[in-house]
Write a protein that holds these residues in place. Structure first.
Motif, short mmCIF file in Angstrom:
data_model
loop_
_atom_site.label_atom_id
_atom_site.label_comp_id
_atom_site.label_asym_id
_atom_site.label_seq_id
_atom_site.Cartn_x
_atom_site.Cartn_y
_atom_site.Cartn_z
N SER A 13 48.01 63.99 21.26
CA SER A 13 46.55 64.03 21.86
C SER A 13 46.82 64.00 23.53
N PHE A 18 44.24 65.69 26.11
CA PHE A 18 42.77 65.40 25.34
C PHE A 18 42.45 63.79 25.69
N GLY A 51 36.64 64.52 21.51
CA GLY A 51 37.98 64.74 22.51
C GLY A 51 39.13 64.65 21.77
N GLY A 52 40.14 63.63 22.22
CA GLY A 52 41.20 63.53 21.60
C GLY A 52 41.50 62.69 20.41
N ASP A 72 32.51 67.14 18.68
CA ASP A 72 33.05 67.73 20.01
C ASP A 72 32.51 69.00 20.14
N ARG A 74 34.00 71.37 22.18
CA ARG A 74 35.29 72.25 22.60
C ARG A 74 36.21 72.36 21.37
N LYS A 76 38.95 73.93 21.13
CA LYS A 76 40.35 73.61 21.38
C LYS A 76 40.61 72.22 20.65
N ARG A 77 39.89 71.13 21.03
CA ARG A 77 39.62 69.67 20.69
C ARG A 77 39.43 69.58 19.19
N THR A 78 38.42 70.32 18.71
CA THR A 78 37.99 70.12 17.27
C THR A 78 39.23 70.92 16.31
#
Length: 182
Positions: A13, A18, A51-52, A72, A74, A76-78
């Motif tokens: 992460s 992240f 987030g991360g 989250d 976003r 990409k993060r989830t």
């Protein structure tokens, strides 16, 4: 002792940007402040702005008795978090949601506790968290290195009670009656 597989997830992460560049051992130690603040909580805990994955993944590691919801906005993060939850074989107790927290307020179910680390401005974070948590539930928010950010006016306005009285790494609040949100 912290599980090497979970630590590897947090390292990944961080590598993806992240998490900040703080040493992962320090990140885990800070996240354990959330775990301590949730000591007597049972049920479902939401990590706002996951987030991360911190503090949510650390809570999931240390408290396998809790249901976790990592939120989250976003994708990409989830997406990353969802893959990591499956890798850790925690899908039966950890859900990942890609959404604005604001869109979840007023949903059919209130949760038992919410945690936030770096989610947004303090007043907004506390206000949103209290609207997701049941009456008597817990809200735990990361504290800055120095300074007081919780005015007594805000606490009164939100109808909550502060449970901690020192300047630790997290602030802990108990939510008041939910009738004020109807």
């Amino acid at each position: 002792m912290f599980d090497a597989e979970v630590r590897a997830v947090l390292d990944e992460s961080q590598r993806l940007g992240f998490l900040g560049d703080r040493d992962i051992s320090e990140v885990i130690e800070h996240a354990r402040g959330f775990v301590a603040a949730l000591e007597d909580v049972v049920g479902t805990v939401a990590d706002l702005g996951s987030g991360g994955g911190v503090p949510g993944l650390v809570i999931a590691h240390d408290r396998p008795d809790l249901q976790l919801v990592l939120i989250d906005r976003r994708a990409k993060r989830t997406d990353f978090l969802d893959r990591m939850v499956r890798r850790l074989r925690w899908s039966d107790r950890v859900r990942v949601i890609c959404s604005d927290v604001d869109d979840l307020i007023g949903g059919p179910e209130l949760i038992d506790a919410a945690v936030a680390r770096g989610f947004g401005p303090p007043e907004m974070t506390l206000s949103m968290a209290t609207r997701l948590v049941r009456s008597g539930g817990r809200v735990v928010i990361s504290e800055p290195p120095d300074g007081e950010r919780w005015s007594s006016e805000l606490i009164t306005e939100l109808g909550i009670r502060r449970l901690d009285d020192d300047q630790g790494t997290v602030s802990v609040f108990e939510n008041g009656p939910t009738e004020r949100f109807t």
